[in-house]
Design an enzyme around this catalytic site. Sequence first.
Site, PDB file in Angstrom:
ATOM      1  N   THR A 189     -14.797   3.120   6.333  1.00 56.02           N
ATOM      2  CA  THR A 189     -13.542   3.189   7.069  1.00 56.02           C
ATOM      3  C   THR A 189     -13.453   4.544   7.738  1.00 56.02           C
ATOM      4  O   THR A 189     -13.910   5.547   7.197  1.00 56.02           O
ATOM      5  CB  THR A 189     -12.337   3.058   6.128  1.00 56.02           C
ATOM      6  OG1 THR A 189     -12.392   4.129   5.183  1.00 56.02           O
ATOM      7  CG2 THR A 189     -12.356   1.741   5.398  1.00 56.02           C
ATOM      8  N   GLU A 339     -11.514  -3.333   4.748  1.00 50.93           N
ATOM      9  CA  GLU A 339     -11.454  -3.729   3.337  1.00 50.93           C
ATOM     10  C   GLU A 339     -11.315  -5.237   3.145  1.00 50.93           C
ATOM     11  O   GLU A 339     -11.407  -5.740   2.032  1.00 50.93           O
ATOM     12  CB  GLU A 339     -10.271  -3.017   2.654  1.00 50.93           C
ATOM     13  CG  GLU A 339     -10.436  -1.514   2.484  1.00 50.93           C
ATOM     14  CD  GLU A 339     -10.084  -0.700   3.742  1.00 50.93           C
ATOM     15  OE1 GLU A 339      -9.922  -1.288   4.832  1.00 50.93           O
ATOM     16  OE2 GLU A 339      -9.960   0.530   3.615  1.00 50.93           O
ATOM     17  N   LYS A 449      12.208   7.192   5.287  1.00 51.64           N
ATOM     18  CA  LYS A 449      13.185   6.837   4.262  1.00 51.64           C
ATOM     19  C   LYS A 449      14.381   7.772   4.358  1.00 51.64           C
ATOM     20  O   LYS A 449      14.252   8.971   4.158  1.00 51.64           O
ATOM     21  CB  LYS A 449      12.567   6.930   2.863  1.00 51.64           C
ATOM     22  CG  LYS A 449      13.475   6.327   1.796  1.00 51.64           C
ATOM     23  CD  LYS A 449      12.797   6.243   0.453  1.00 51.64           C
ATOM     24  CE  LYS A 449      13.678   5.447  -0.506  1.00 51.64           C
ATOM     25  NZ  LYS A 449      13.062   5.360  -1.847  1.00 51.64           N
ATOM     26  N   TRP A 454      15.132   2.223   4.624  1.00 52.33           N
ATOM     27  CA  TRP A 454      13.901   2.401   5.370  1.00 52.33           C
ATOM     28  C   TRP A 454      14.141   2.224   6.863  1.00 52.33           C
ATOM     29  O   TRP A 454      14.886   1.369   7.292  1.00 52.33           O
ATOM     30  CB  TRP A 454      12.845   1.386   4.913  1.00 52.33           C
ATOM     31  CG  TRP A 454      12.538   1.497   3.443  1.00 52.33           C
ATOM     32  CD1 TRP A 454      13.025   0.711   2.452  1.00 52.33           C
ATOM     33  CD2 TRP A 454      11.713   2.469   2.814  1.00 52.33           C
ATOM     34  NE1 TRP A 454      12.551   1.115   1.232  1.00 52.33           N
ATOM     35  CE2 TRP A 454      11.743   2.204   1.425  1.00 52.33           C
ATOM     36  CE3 TRP A 454      10.953   3.552   3.280  1.00 52.33           C
ATOM     37  CZ2 TRP A 454      11.034   2.969   0.499  1.00 52.33           C
ATOM     38  CZ3 TRP A 454      10.252   4.300   2.357  1.00 52.33           C
ATOM     39  CH2 TRP A 454      10.293   4.010   0.985  1.00 52.33           C
TER      40      TRP A 454
END
Lengths: 561, 561
Positions: A189, A339, A449, A454
């Site tokens: 990655t 992944e 946050k 959120w």
Amino acid sequence: MSGRESEQLLLSKLCDRGAALQPQSLVITKIQQGYHTRSYADQLRRAKRLASALQRWGVRMEDRVATLMWNSGWHFECYQAISCMGACLHTLNLRLGQADLGYIIHHAQDRIIFVDANLIQLLEQISPSDLATVELFVCAGSDGEANQWKSSQLDSRKTIDYEAFLNSGHEDYRWPALADSSMMGLCYTSGTTGKPKGAAYSQRSTYLHTLMICGVDQLAISSREVVLPFVPMFHVLSWGIPYALLMTGSPAVFTSHFTDPGAMLQMMMDWGVHVSTGVPAVWQTLRQHIQSTGSLAAVQPKMRLQRLVCGGSSPPATLMRWFLDELGVEFVQVWGMTETNPIGSVARRIGKVTDLEKGVDDSFNNVKKAGLPSPGVEVRIAQLDDLSRDVAPGEAGELLVRGPWVIQEYYEVDASEKFFQGWLITGDVAKIDEEGAIIISDRSKDVIKSGGEWISSIDMENAVCAMPGISLAAVVAVPHPRWDERPVVVVILDKGVNTEGLLDRVREHLSSSFAKFQLPDDVLVWKEIPHTGTGKMDKKSIRAKLEEQQYILPSLRTSKL
Amino acid sequence: MSGRESEQLLLSKLCDRGAALQPQSLVITKIQQGYHTRSYADQLRRAKRLASALQRWGVRMEDRVATLMWNSGWHFECYQAISCMGACLHTLNLRLGQADLGYIIHHAQDRIIFVDANLIQLLEQISPSDLATVELFVCAGSDGEANQWKSSQLDSRKTIDYEAFLNSGHEDYRWPALADSSMMGLCYTSGTTGKPKGAAYSQRSTYLHTLMICGVDQLAISSREVVLPFVPMFHVLSWGIPYALLMTGSPAVFTSHFTDPGAMLQMMMDWGVHVSTGVPAVWQTLRQHIQSTGSLAAVQPKMRLQRLVCGGSSPPATLMRWFLDELGVEFVQVWGMTETNPIGSVARRIGKVTDLEKGVDDSFNNVKKAGLPSPGVEVRIAQLDDLSRDVAPGEAGELLVRGPWVIQEYYEVDASEKFFQGWLITGDVAKIDEEGAIIISDRSKDVIKSGGEWISSIDMENAVCAMPGISLAAVVAVPHPRWDERPVVVVILDKGVNTEGLLDRVREHLSSSFAKFQLPDDVLVWKEIPHTGTGKMDKKSIRAKLEEQQYILPSLRTSKL
């Protein structure tokens, strides 16, 4: 029933199929002087020869054999030979810097590197200590480039010509019996944080992924269509398409390094390509090319393109509309990660029977979603601050996935913080809508946050970008003693735009779709916004820059006065 | 990489998907008074309740739970509940005689039998000793039939109403973790020789088969299409379609016992069915129904039928032509066996890119083949008298198959003669043509060996049937002291056909496509030809009848004179 069905799920069982069923089907690679073509039957014979050569060299099961190559028939042969013989195909990203490339080669302990002649200079820049495990460089190339490497700075005792190496093997080689848990591929990655990490795929993982993506509701790779896999073969195994092609024997067109839109368009017309894969920017570029050259009317009758498989980010509706109206092309949107090997979900224009009556414009909305989880992939939306608990239906949270082709650990490195009870923590903030589709709203490290609630930075960026005069916007969190974090907008303005009252105008514009507490505390006008190597806005750098500047929120400044 | 991807391939992971993605999609069952409908979301809740009830009864992993039911939403629930909870779904063939049915129930040691009310009489005829392992009969039914069973001769202490049993469970039941090697299904073959033998499927086998059949080049089961699985659910798990439907959530239409062509046609029109499955005789009957009722013009605008998946034997080109021309329907031909769970190969009208330019009539030829091996299925054509050796390319021999969903032994019975070094001996004589397609030419027990050469009885039957005046023909081997075997033709003639010189006419007709040594020694005119329960000509009975008649070949008769 153990032992009754002991058939291992080996790629060699799938990959011999295309050549058996469509021996005369072509593998096509763009070269300087036109095209290089080879039949699937020949390709299989050569792949066996190559595997035999690797075996003679002493390559054993799971040994890492790397490629640093463009998309080509030769790279395709390496895919087949290396993973079907039981070794591990380690694809190197040619866009990486020398430090990362060196780190990855060294970390993977690559024994052999297959390299295109015109990419050898990338290896020459790498520190010799990082190449210590490499016993052999096999140098490929067409167009007379093949001999360029002979003047390279690589150790000449360690270099060999691709064809010479291949010819050291024999074509009556037989694929070995393997455990399907053995490692067939390795991709690193290119995360913006920390060192690159490797995702290793087993034979079983890729076998299952290949069966799955050929599903009619998935990528629907068919023996009846011509495919041009544009996504680099060094990028998550080109989304798994090469293995699907080996299974179906579909005519395959590879661009090599001729990746400009004009060359791609010509290949599509020359070979009657039905399906291609790529990020939205690629299709945007293709559209611009056709428009700027005024060639649409000439192109239309020569194109057989049916579907563009699109990933990385959502394609704009205007782009999808243009391709549908002018060329009759459908966008298929996929979500996935290195992944997840990589397909996790798929969005199609018309996803459901109940949508069949809907208008076309409505159903473009589907393609902007990450889509419906693919069969076998399980999805959970967990609370951002407590992954053991699910959010309420329809609410946003951390996207967790698991399934037979989702990794459960990284290769040879401890990264247990990336997993939770067997689930992969994707780092995406997402929700599941009423249609069961995944909608990504943010990266979890970029979400803001404030006062226990959120705020999605991506939603706010999209809204700000829709304002006239603003060409780019990034929204980041700035620490606040009372609210934890507050959103700040960084923008690039079009030339000549007045900055007066900008904060008020932005807050006014956002107030129709955001709650009052969510509105940004500040708007900063920058000349440029940092981006990562893969073209995404680099929020980490933005936050670091603000810290460096000792930036303070306006409300806190006032209170200090 | 062992343990890194420990995800087991469990059906529960696929079967929850349809209900999650298409909760409002319908499961439809024909009942006397119209249709019974239920959403996939409700069906999942009920399946969990049913699984919970089975668990409370004490059903454990791999315990056999049988069904003796028509195709219906209730049977579909049983499919989901029994196999997802880890028990073994044993589907009983309601066309079998009481002796075979009793043998199978006893051999499988079924603990519970789910039975439709109008099929209870089949159980009543079975010897009580064959039902000794059965603890419970769960009696289902719609249309007010549900109470019929209360007057049945089954032990009333062992009977319970389907809904009452289901309601003894709770819907917050969770599917258990299982080993994917565990047995999820059991089907007995109705072979004409010996006792029925059981083919057991693991979770992994059916999981892989489900992913595979949804492939775009395979059966292409899609969430975007309405499916009417006409193949009985007691016949090799209805070719695996129910599990594909649970995965996609496609609207599913079940006929129950309303299997006549008029009822089926009405269901297709009422629900806009896109895909159905069945043997050629079913589609022949449907065509005859439409033609004899003169309803084609009325039917055409109401039909959305796209594909008919066809198996068992080759559909005649005239049948395919009619469906294509009149209703725009494509035939997809499949080959498989109970032992292959069951799809082994698929033939489509246009199978390859290179066929795209071909005319339609030409490409019907493809569909008459058994087709291209499905991904994951390996095929060998072995010499009939030495299975360790392959035939030369293009020649006919014994078809051997293996793959992750092909059984490697029968359930609880020694039948090692049916396998060869891990390959299933199909009993079919086949060849692979130049397109890679399997063409079945005979059953290996019916092929004729004369002077060391093989003669295909099926090829000869087809050729004889093409002669005017002959309505049916069977070709069997008769022993010969010098040539081992010689072919003899048994025919049924149309009314009024002259039998004079028949042998000469048959030999003359065959001489254009058969070698001289292959021409039959005799032609016998019979009034009827024995058939098996599944509608195939019973060559074994024909041979037995000839032996009983002390039949002697003409050439041997002459030599004795």
